[in-house]
Each structure stands twice: as C-alpha cells, then as structure tokens.
Design a protein around this motif. Sequence first.
Motif, mmCIF file in Angstrom:
data_model
loop_
_atom_site.group_PDB
_atom_site.id
_atom_site.type_symbol
_atom_site.label_atom_id
_atom_site.label_comp_id
_atom_site.label_asym_id
_atom_site.label_seq_id
_atom_site.Cartn_x
_atom_site.Cartn_y
_atom_site.Cartn_z
ATOM 1 N N UNK A 140 -0.552 0.709 -48.529
ATOM 2 C CA UNK A 140 0.324 1.289 -49.624
ATOM 3 C C UNK A 140 1.888 1.317 -49.759
ATOM 4 N N UNK A 141 2.303 0.878 -48.354
ATOM 5 C CA UNK A 141 3.794 -0.003 -48.304
ATOM 6 C C UNK A 141 4.175 -0.853 -49.071
ATOM 7 N N UNK A 142 3.061 -1.819 -48.848
ATOM 8 C CA UNK A 142 3.320 -3.098 -49.645
ATOM 9 C C UNK A 142 3.485 -2.837 -50.577
ATOM 10 N N UNK A 143 2.277 -2.314 -50.978
ATOM 11 C CA UNK A 143 2.060 -2.189 -52.723
ATOM 12 C C UNK A 143 3.548 -1.901 -53.156
ATOM 13 N N UNK A 144 4.281 -0.510 -52.726
ATOM 14 C CA UNK A 144 4.864 0.218 -53.429
ATOM 15 C C UNK A 144 6.414 -0.588 -53.098
ATOM 16 N N UNK A 145 6.432 -1.807 -52.231
ATOM 17 C CA UNK A 145 7.077 -2.506 -51.789
ATOM 18 C C UNK A 145 7.313 -3.520 -53.398
ATOM 19 N N UNK A 146 6.297 -4.256 -53.361
ATOM 20 C CA UNK A 146 5.805 -5.325 -54.711
ATOM 21 C C UNK A 146 6.360 -4.454 -55.694
ATOM 22 N N UNK A 147 5.886 -3.283 -56.621
ATOM 23 C CA UNK A 147 6.570 -2.964 -57.495
ATOM 24 C C UNK A 147 7.965 -2.326 -57.844
ATOM 25 N N UNK A 148 8.658 -2.513 -56.550
ATOM 26 C CA UNK A 148 10.060 -2.078 -56.402
ATOM 27 C C UNK A 148 10.784 -3.808 -57.143
ATOM 28 N N UNK A 149 9.861 -4.695 -55.825
ATOM 29 C CA UNK A 149 10.448 -6.137 -56.130
ATOM 30 C C UNK A 149 10.321 -6.972 -58.019
ATOM 31 N N UNK A 150 8.943 -6.627 -58.035
ATOM 32 C CA UNK A 150 9.102 -7.252 -60.032
ATOM 33 C C UNK A 150 8.527 -5.903 -60.483
ATOM 34 N N UNK A 169 -6.736 9.273 -45.537
ATOM 35 C CA UNK A 169 -5.756 9.428 -43.931
ATOM 36 C C UNK A 169 -6.569 8.373 -43.371
ATOM 37 N N UNK A 170 -7.877 8.291 -42.924
ATOM 38 C CA UNK A 170 -8.607 7.511 -42.995
ATOM 39 C C UNK A 170 -8.822 6.514 -42.860
ATOM 40 N N UNK A 171 -9.010 6.086 -44.636
ATOM 41 C CA UNK A 171 -9.208 4.783 -44.783
ATOM 42 C C UNK A 171 -8.135 3.556 -44.434
ATOM 43 N N UNK A 172 -8.474 2.289 -43.540
ATOM 44 C CA UNK A 172 -7.274 1.872 -43.524
ATOM 45 C C UNK A 172 -6.915 0.604 -44.018
ATOM 46 N N UNK A 173 -7.968 0.076 -45.151
ATOM 47 C CA UNK A 173 -7.347 -0.599 -46.003
ATOM 48 C C UNK A 173 -6.439 0.025 -46.933
ATOM 49 N N UNK A 174 -6.402 1.448 -47.461
ATOM 50 C CA UNK A 174 -5.477 1.871 -48.253
ATOM 51 C C UNK A 174 -4.078 2.359 -47.575
ATOM 52 N N UNK A 175 -4.247 2.970 -46.313
ATOM 53 C CA UNK A 175 -3.118 3.246 -45.584
ATOM 54 C C UNK A 175 -2.031 2.128 -45.884
ATOM 55 N N UNK A 176 -3.041 0.558 -45.465
ATOM 56 C CA UNK A 176 -2.204 -0.423 -45.236
ATOM 57 C C UNK A 176 -1.393 -1.227 -45.774
ATOM 58 N N UNK A 198 0.158 -10.551 -46.684
ATOM 59 C CA UNK A 198 0.635 -9.775 -45.247
ATOM 60 C C UNK A 198 -0.505 -8.379 -45.014
ATOM 61 N N UNK A 199 -1.314 -8.361 -46.581
ATOM 62 C CA UNK A 199 -1.931 -6.545 -45.953
ATOM 63 C C UNK A 199 -3.589 -7.423 -45.525
ATOM 64 N N UNK A 200 -3.484 -8.441 -45.957
ATOM 65 C CA UNK A 200 -4.439 -9.756 -44.822
ATOM 66 C C UNK A 200 -4.721 -9.937 -43.186
ATOM 67 N N UNK A 201 -3.555 -10.092 -43.393
ATOM 68 C CA UNK A 201 -3.366 -9.919 -41.773
ATOM 69 C C UNK A 201 -2.834 -8.780 -41.064
ATOM 70 N N UNK A 202 -2.666 -8.080 -41.770
ATOM 71 C CA UNK A 202 -2.365 -6.423 -40.901
ATOM 72 C C UNK A 202 -3.989 -6.002 -41.017
ATOM 73 N N UNK A 203 -5.144 -6.935 -41.736
ATOM 74 C CA UNK A 203 -6.257 -6.363 -42.012
ATOM 75 C C UNK A 203 -6.814 -7.328 -40.882
#
Length: 258
Positions: free
Chosen positions: A93-103, A84-91, A250-255
Amino acid sequence: MPKQPSISVPQVDSVSKALQILDCFTSRTAELPLKELCLQTGLYKSRVHRLCATLLKAGYLVRSSRTNYCLGPKVLALGKTYEKTNSLRSVASFHMKQLSEETGESTVLYLLDNYKCMCLAREMGASRLIFSINEGDYSEPTPTAAGRVLLAFSDSAIVDRILATAPKTPFTSRTKTKIEDIKKDLQQIRKQGYGIDDQELEDGIAAIAAPIFDYENKLSAALAVAGPAYRFTLDYQKNILTKLLHTAEKISHLLGNV
C-alpha cells in the motif's frame, strides 16, 4: 516408508452453493433479483430462495427491495479483516501510493484468482484520467500487461488452461487473440521482467506491469502503472519502468525475497 494415500475432503454442497450466490455480486452488479441469481448459479428458484434466506439471517445478504438482494454488512466486516491481515496488501500500500505520487499515474496490484485477474488494491494518480477498475474487480488476463505478467511467471498447466479459454473476440483493434502471439509475449516478459499493454483492453489506456515475488521466489502479484496512451511514449515508458521495477523489487524484498 510408503506414502499414505491422500484423502480428499468432501465439500459441503449447501455451503458451496451459498458461496456461489455471493460470487454473483460484483461492483458492477451490486444488486440482483432472485431470477438473475437462479440464471447465474443454475439452481432451482426454491433452492436459491432458501439459501438467500439463510444468508439474509446471517447478515451476508440484505434486501434492497421485495425481490432484489445486495451484499450485507458481514461481507464488509470480512473484507476489512482481510485488508488488515493480508500482508501483501499492507506491505504494498505505502509503496503503491509513493509510486503514484512519483509518476502521477494510477498504480494497481493484481492477483491471479480463479483464472482471472483480480484487482487487490489501487492507488489513483494525479492525472484526470478515470481508470475504470475498482478493488475486487476481475478482468481477463490475456489482453493486459499485469495479466500477461501473472501468466508469464505461473505454472504452465494453469497458463495452458487460461489460454485455451481466452476470449477470441478482440476488446480493441490492438488486442492479441492468437495463442501463438500471446505465448511469444509471455516468453519475452520472462526474459525482460516486465510487460506492456498498449490499448489492448481499452482504447486510450496503456500500462506497464512487473512481477512481485515472495520469500520462496514464487509469484505473489503483478504491479501495474496505467495511464492515458498518448503519454506513454518510449521515453516516458523508460522513466515509468525504472520506478516501477524499483518499487516491485522493494515490495518483493519486504515479502522476504532476497
């Protein structure tokens, strides 16, 4: 003003040894007998027994039998808090799921921890491939795309230490074990911004990985897309790479990386 001498804080030996016991447990060795804990830690049986008794009482271990131990519920509670507190994982997660769906392939987020690759998060793809890695698992960094990406953008002293202790026995017929060859790969990865693993860790599995940077432009993690090697043709790799680099950016930008 002259610099004040740095004062190293002494470690508490009993705490360090207790944590060493907890580190023995992995997803592949979820249950361990007292004898094995002694072998892995190098501690005397009497001391391991006392430390385990303390961890049992605190809820960090539970008994699975008279002589065997497993991780307890307190470890799960800490893990959930970390999630819950790890910003990298929380940021990510959504984009990883999206990448898996796309590929249609599995995506994995890796960190460099204690000179090993640690799987921080994983999203399964739609393919039937069973990618045998779980969150919290560790692997050697040198034979994997993600591991080499992490090395390519890490401090040179850390890289030298990891390469000096890298396995000399190949995992597959394609594994590179010569330090000179690995260093050439790291140089190429820094130049092109991604790494490729063609069945170097496991036969039949290929992967492409890209770095993720934080607001200080420092390496935070490596994001990998993994799938069956027969699908990873050159054209397929190009298609995957475009999506992977876009997601990592995108993830880097969000960080905070701009």
